[in-house]
Design a protein around this motif. Structure first.
Motif, short mmCIF file in Angstrom:
data_model
loop_
_atom_site.label_atom_id
_atom_site.label_comp_id
_atom_site.label_asym_id
_atom_site.label_seq_id
_atom_site.Cartn_x
_atom_site.Cartn_y
_atom_site.Cartn_z
N ARG A 208 42.01 51.18 52.49
CA ARG A 208 41.29 51.09 51.12
C ARG A 208 42.09 50.34 50.06
NH1 ARG A 208 39.39 56.96 49.88
NH2 ARG A 208 38.54 55.84 48.06
N GLU A 209 43.38 50.13 50.40
CA GLU A 209 44.16 49.33 49.18
C GLU A 209 44.44 47.81 49.66
OE1 GLU A 209 45.43 50.67 46.66
OE2 GLU A 209 44.19 52.55 47.26
N GLU A 211 43.62 44.00 50.29
CA GLU A 211 43.00 42.96 49.14
C GLU A 211 41.60 42.70 49.63
OE1 GLU A 211 44.08 42.17 46.31
OE2 GLU A 211 46.02 43.26 46.58
N LYS A 214 39.30 45.38 48.33
CA LYS A 214 39.14 45.54 46.72
C LYS A 214 38.15 44.33 46.30
CE LYS A 214 43.77 47.46 45.70
NZ LYS A 214 44.85 47.31 45.21
N THR A 215 38.40 43.13 47.17
CA THR A 215 37.37 42.10 46.91
C THR A 215 35.99 42.45 47.06
OG1 THR A 215 39.10 40.48 47.33
CG2 THR A 215 36.89 39.65 47.31
N THR A 217 34.59 45.55 47.46
CA THR A 217 34.33 46.40 46.29
C THR A 217 33.85 45.83 44.92
OG1 THR A 217 35.79 48.03 47.15
CG2 THR A 217 35.07 48.47 44.97
N ALA A 218 34.71 44.58 44.53
CA ALA A 218 34.20 44.00 43.39
C ALA A 218 32.97 43.14 43.37
CB ALA A 218 35.33 43.03 43.00
#
Length: 317
Positions: A208-209, A211, A214-215, A217-218
């Protein structure tokens, strides 16, 4: 992928060769003489010597090892000193029951451990994580022989909903067979499922950490879609490796579980052979266990390489 698979074969053969030597030598260091056990405690020295000669134990250790090794390579596993039956027949008879137990335990561990690991790694509720973490720690801390006795006390003695011990073939009577299978399978699956849950939860947190997660998710991906398409596939390769090790160790755990539940598998056979100082049968069973472990590890490495191309390319991307 084919080249990576072929590279795994020589190392597996070397492990089996070294294991055969170690198994043979370590058993000779154990106290006791199978000739004395077979001849009886009141037998004369001449009788013991005759029994030893008939078993081939009067030969030198290199000669005994070579005889055993050539027998393995030609498919002749020898005859049990104590049980008086071909080792191949005894192993084949117990292998089906042990496989039945092991497959049921693996299925339960995958379902239970996978669900617990996903919940531990993704749940936002502290209460859920605390309860599941405590249950997983308890499953890891309690040894199988204690778990087995507790399960018998609860489900066979107190509630009387499942049999305490014994075995019935699933092919002969599936309903009764499942009842006999359930308790030993749960007992064997608990530590494996707990390890799987721990590693899966930790791997999910690391994934989950990343990149790319995170992209995603964004960009507004839903939580379920994010987990299924990005987080879970990225977390699986190390978990597959751990799962392979745990499956390879199931045979060791099966010895204790089969003893608790009187399950007629390879574990019971190995225990009987060790008590009777049946060198040849113990050697065959231990080397078979090593072969199973090596085979499972090799298949696990191949599965991990298929999931993660960096494994088969040596880390290069």
């Amino acid at each position: 992928m084919l080249r990576y698979s072929l590279r795994r074969v020589p190392s597996a053969l070397v492990v089996l060769a070294v294991a055969s030597v170690l198994v043979f030598c370590v058993l000779r260091l154990a106290p006791g003489d199978p000739a004395v056990v077979l001849a009886g405690p009141d037998a004369s020295a001449d009788t013991v010597a005759e029994v030893r000669a008939s078993l081939g134990l009067d030969s030198s250790l290199p000669a005994q090892y070579w005889t055993w090794l050539t027998g393995l390579l030609t498919g002749d596993l020898g005859t049990s000193f104590i049980l008086g039956a071909p080792n191949a027949t005894l192993i084949g008879r117990g292998l089906g029951n042990t496989l039945e137990l092991a497959l049921a335990a693996v299925a339960l561990a995958l379902v239970g451990g996978g669900a617990a690991g996903i919940a531990l790694g993704t749940s936002r509720r502290r209460t859920v994580r605390t309860l599941l973490g405590g249950a997983v720690s308890l499953a890891l801390a309690v040894p199988p022989y204690v778990t087995g006795v507790l399960l018998v006390l609860v489900f066979a003695v107190t509630w009387r909903v499942l049999p305490a011990s014994g075995h019935e073939s699933l092919l002969a009577d599936p309903e009764i067979g499942v009842q006999y299978l359930l308790l030993p399978a749960v007992c064997l699956a608990l530590p494996t499922g707990a390890v799987l849950a721990r590693f899966l939860a930790a791997s999910l947190r690391r994934a989950r950490e990343d990149e790319y997660v995170k992209t995603a998710t964004a960009k507004g991906l839903s939580r379920r879609r994010l987990l299924g398409r990005h987080v879970l596939p990225g977390a699986l390769p190390p978990v597959v490796s751990v799962l392979g090790i745990q499956i390879g160790q199931l045979l060791g755990g099966a010895i204790v579980v089969e003893a608790v539940y009187a399950w007629p598998g390879l574990g019971q056979l190995l225990l009987q052979a060790v008590i009777g100082r049946d060198y040849l049968l113990v050697q065959d069973l231990l080397l078979f266990a090593v072969a199973v472990f090596v085979a499972v590890q090799t298949l696990t490495d191949l599965a991990q390489a298929a999931l993660d191309p960096r494994v088969r390319t040596g880390g290069a991307v």
